[in-house]
Design a protein around this motif. Sequence first.
Motif, mmCIF file in Angstrom:
data_model
loop_
_atom_site.group_PDB
_atom_site.id
_atom_site.type_symbol
_atom_site.label_atom_id
_atom_site.label_comp_id
_atom_site.label_asym_id
_atom_site.label_seq_id
_atom_site.Cartn_x
_atom_site.Cartn_y
_atom_site.Cartn_z
ATOM 1 N N ALA A 173 3.644 -32.661 3.489
ATOM 2 C CA ALA A 173 4.038 -33.992 3.977
ATOM 3 C C ALA A 173 3.206 -35.101 3.346
ATOM 4 O O ALA A 173 2.839 -36.070 3.997
ATOM 5 N N ALA A 174 2.902 -34.957 2.062
ATOM 6 C CA ALA A 174 2.089 -35.956 1.370
ATOM 7 C C ALA A 174 2.353 -35.905 -0.125
ATOM 8 O O ALA A 174 2.833 -34.907 -0.653
ATOM 9 N N ILE A 175 2.019 -37.009 -0.780
ATOM 10 C CA ILE A 175 2.018 -37.077 -2.236
ATOM 11 C C ILE A 175 0.550 -37.095 -2.649
ATOM 12 O O ILE A 175 -0.245 -37.847 -2.085
ATOM 13 N N TYR A 176 0.200 -36.276 -3.606
ATOM 14 C CA TYR A 176 -1.186 -36.201 -4.054
ATOM 15 C C TYR A 176 -1.389 -37.017 -5.319
ATOM 16 O O TYR A 176 -0.559 -36.995 -6.218
ATOM 17 N N THR A 177 -2.498 -37.717 -5.389
ATOM 18 C CA THR A 177 -2.898 -38.420 -6.602
ATOM 19 C C THR A 177 -4.404 -38.239 -6.771
ATOM 20 O O THR A 177 -5.131 -38.049 -5.796
ATOM 21 N N ALA A 178 -4.863 -38.262 -8.001
ATOM 22 C CA ALA A 178 -6.282 -38.048 -8.280
ATOM 23 C C ALA A 178 -7.124 -39.177 -7.699
ATOM 24 O O ALA A 178 -6.691 -40.331 -7.641
ATOM 25 N N ASP A 215 7.588 -36.649 4.684
ATOM 26 C CA ASP A 215 7.657 -35.528 5.631
ATOM 27 C C ASP A 215 8.460 -34.366 5.077
ATOM 28 O O ASP A 215 8.254 -33.219 5.456
ATOM 29 N N ALA A 216 9.379 -34.638 4.164
ATOM 30 C CA ALA A 216 10.209 -33.587 3.575
ATOM 31 C C ALA A 216 9.548 -32.921 2.372
ATOM 32 O O ALA A 216 10.101 -32.003 1.796
ATOM 33 N N MET A 217 8.361 -33.376 2.000
ATOM 34 C CA MET A 217 7.652 -32.831 0.833
ATOM 35 C C MET A 217 6.624 -31.792 1.270
ATOM 36 O O MET A 217 6.236 -31.758 2.449
ATOM 37 N N GLY A 268 4.373 -41.612 3.617
ATOM 38 C CA GLY A 268 5.242 -42.746 3.895
ATOM 39 C C GLY A 268 6.619 -42.551 3.307
ATOM 40 O O GLY A 268 7.095 -41.440 3.148
ATOM 41 N N GLN A 269 7.240 -43.642 2.947
ATOM 42 C CA GLN A 269 8.609 -43.635 2.474
ATOM 43 C C GLN A 269 8.666 -43.991 0.987
ATOM 44 O O GLN A 269 7.947 -44.875 0.532
#
Length: 146
Positions: free
Chosen positions: A89-94, A84-86, A65-66
């Motif tokens: 295209a995601a942020i990871y969390t445990a 999308d620029a990462m 997302g944003q």
Amino acid sequence: MASTLDLTPRASARGVGSNADTIPPVYAYTAAGSAFQRATRPDYFGWLEHVRAAAGCTRPIRLAGQLLTVDASTGRVLEQRHTDAMPDAAIYTACGNRRATVCPSCAQTYQRDAFQLLRAGLVGGKGIPDTVAQHPAVFATFTAPS
């Protein structure tokens, strides 16, 4: 792309001079192969820093997302980024699961947290006064009737 065009006719097996290209083994089907492919990419160290938040979780949650940086006093958006620029295209969390059979890494984290909470409740520390050690402690266990 593989070519299977034969130079001579064949009945069942490939004929002499068969023009079949060999397909390189697909490494992505195994965890070790995926890790090898990831480690050989030029953005590997950036990706490694990006997934550090998952802390070795075997089933990380992928957030997409944003991302907005907002000034708390005015409510104005200071910075805006999209996942999308990462990497990936995601942020990871445990995942935060406490069962060792599901995620050993997260279970170990919560086991350490529980130890620290119990220890602080018995002897003090972590914001709890040391005078708590003078209070009696009882660990009662109750079993339901069978």
